[in-house]
Design a protein around this motif. Sequence first.
Motif, short mmCIF file in Angstrom:
data_model
loop_
_atom_site.label_atom_id
_atom_site.label_comp_id
_atom_site.label_asym_id
_atom_site.label_seq_id
_atom_site.Cartn_x
_atom_site.Cartn_y
_atom_site.Cartn_z
N PHE A 73 -40.90 67.19 164.75
CA PHE A 73 -39.74 66.39 164.36
C PHE A 73 -40.52 64.80 163.63
CE2 PHE A 73 -37.41 68.74 167.48
CZ PHE A 73 -36.46 69.24 166.74
N ILE A 74 -39.72 64.51 162.82
CA ILE A 74 -40.13 63.10 161.93
C ILE A 74 -38.97 62.62 162.14
CG2 ILE A 74 -41.52 62.21 160.13
CD1 ILE A 74 -42.76 64.75 161.20
N MET A 75 -38.71 61.47 162.67
CA MET A 75 -37.41 60.72 162.99
C MET A 75 -37.53 59.33 162.75
SD MET A 75 -35.67 62.65 166.29
CE MET A 75 -35.34 64.42 166.28
N HIS A 76 -36.42 58.98 162.03
CA HIS A 76 -36.55 57.43 161.44
C HIS A 76 -35.37 56.75 162.21
CE1 HIS A 76 -38.48 59.83 158.80
NE2 HIS A 76 -39.40 58.82 158.51
N PHE A 77 -35.49 55.58 162.75
CA PHE A 77 -34.51 54.83 163.30
C PHE A 77 -34.37 53.60 162.49
CE2 PHE A 77 -36.18 57.76 166.39
CZ PHE A 77 -35.10 58.14 166.93
N ARG A 107 -26.79 55.02 163.43
CA ARG A 107 -25.51 55.04 164.50
C ARG A 107 -24.42 55.65 163.60
NH1 ARG A 107 -27.34 49.65 166.04
NH2 ARG A 107 -25.87 48.71 164.31
N GLU A 108 -23.84 55.31 162.46
CA GLU A 108 -22.93 56.07 161.57
C GLU A 108 -23.71 56.81 160.84
OE1 GLU A 108 -19.77 55.31 161.96
OE2 GLU A 108 -20.01 53.60 163.41
N TRP A 137 -29.43 64.15 159.56
CA TRP A 137 -28.75 63.02 160.51
C TRP A 137 -28.95 63.43 161.84
CZ3 TRP A 137 -24.83 62.63 163.63
CH2 TRP A 137 -24.36 61.31 164.19
N MET A 138 -29.44 62.72 162.85
CA MET A 138 -28.80 62.94 164.41
C MET A 138 -28.40 61.72 164.73
SD MET A 138 -31.58 64.89 166.78
CE MET A 138 -31.90 66.17 165.81
N ALA A 139 -27.74 61.58 165.82
CA ALA A 139 -27.12 60.41 166.49
C ALA A 139 -28.49 59.80 167.30
CB ALA A 139 -26.14 60.65 167.31
#
Length: 584
Positions: A183-187, A82-83, A93-95
């Motif tokens: 894309f390889i995205m982590h949350f 989030r931040e 980073w991406m929101a």
Amino acid sequence: MTMTTSLAALQAWVDSVAKLTQPENIHWCNGSDAENKRLINEMLRTGDLLELNPKTYPNCYLHRSHPSDVARVEHLTFVCTREQGDAGPNNLWMAPDEAHAKIDALFDGAMQGRTMYVIPYCMGPIESPYARLGVEITDSPYVVVNMRMMTRIGTDALKRIEREGTFVKGLHSTGDLDPEKRFIMHFPEELTIKSVGSGYGGNALLGKKCHALRIASWQARDEGWMAEHMLILGIENPLGEVHYIACAFPSACGKTNLAMLIAPESHKGWRVWTLGDDIAWLHMDEDGKLRAINPEAGYFGVVPGTNEKTNKNAFDMIHGDTIFTNVALTADNEPWWEDKKVGAPAVDWMGRKYDAANGPAAHPNSRFTVAAKRNPAYSTLAEAPRGVPISAIVFGGRRRELAPLVYEARDWNHGVLVGASVASETTAAATGEVGVVRRDPMAMKPFCGYNFADYWAHWLSFGEQSKLLPRIFHVNWFRQDAAGKFLWPGFGENLRVLRWIVDRCEERMGARDAAIGYLPEPGGIDLSGLDISTDTMDALLSVDPSKWQAEMAAVGEYIETFGDRVPAKLKAEHAKILKALNGA
Ligand code: OXD
Ligand code: MN
């Protein structure tokens, strides 16, 4: 759809993914031999796997990936918190909302005509209190058979997931392999991973880098443990005493070789046992000792350079039950790679008739996947639920100059600075230029799932909790002379350096007090049976004050890029070393 798990949250997630990706079939993996065989046969039929010579390489297969999909893609790997400050300057980073929207659009209908596999897995021994759980959904049977070797998949993992209710969600689709749609995205706040457009191990076997390092490092910070890019080995002396050491080196810097080291002729009665070759999860026990488990159950190692001399254990291990990715083939249908020392390439990694003009026969980042139990040096303690107590933590990098063969940090806080200062020449494990020195703190630059400044604070917090922490060292096997020749023979001879480290931990070896830490005294490293000159040893252990001043100035500038979040203690350690160097 028939209910396949008693855990409503898992079923709901699987249903929602199916709705989005629209697979033709859904298969829940139980991890059985029969299931594995069926998938392999299917891939042999589709050409995703080729069978290798069954006489010399029984149960071994070759997979050729798309030529644009051969390594990790750090420029397409995001940490979506989030931040933005929580991801830190060390991550793209991406929101989260934007990232979900972007990647979900690529998952929309992505599994049409394909089977969706649901893989429940456990990172760590299934009974370990330190293990953590995950479920990977993928449309790649190659991912399933690799995950089966690399982790503990199937029924037992699912039972524990259902019992505990918490698991990391990993969604993967090979997509159409268009690098523009990768894309390889982590949350980390959602314990979620989404990866699309790549079938390469580090991008697609989500238990490994994505879960066991990026998400786990975040989880570990919250829960008070550490997820690190470290091998774990046991070193046994002729009296049968074993010390356990965890070493953090960047990708393709020899972690697998060190973890499987064979003692040289001169060291009768010495043995090295492998607990892990890539990832360690470290927990502090009731006594204040750090204990390590290897969350993985297999190796995904770099093939080129593996031969009878450099790593006989690995060489023998990959002669059966192994999946090779992007190696070359001999005329006898055996796998071949540069520096194998036997056989000759007939067909290159792209399936073309071998022609030296096209470059290496095997891709420099070609890999083997194999179950850890095939390793002749495998330590059964890799199955121990509480892992092993760690005597020493060792950092290292690939540095042509500057860093001596080995030195020891003065204490834990100094060790954290030593780790934060790691730099190494880049390798083929990630897309991009090879051979340029870049900062790679704790060998975690591509893998830390949060702001490095917070990560260093987390490391430092351990120093406040215990007086029984491992000692911290730094090694460099890669120092060269002016002509570019390696000064240290490496491989099995690295045991000599490990011995010095163990002797320091046992307080039975003195050291030379230098500005950067403690170095071996002359004769401190046992050189019996090794043909190496005193001049070479002097060069290997030399510390050039002016080069080190420049290095520490660069480290200071690097740390400063993390701004106000950098712990004051780390800056104080840096100032201390700089002062000592200036006085040297
Ligand atoms: C790996 C890597 O595959 O670090 O282990 O790239
Ligand atoms: Mn690695």
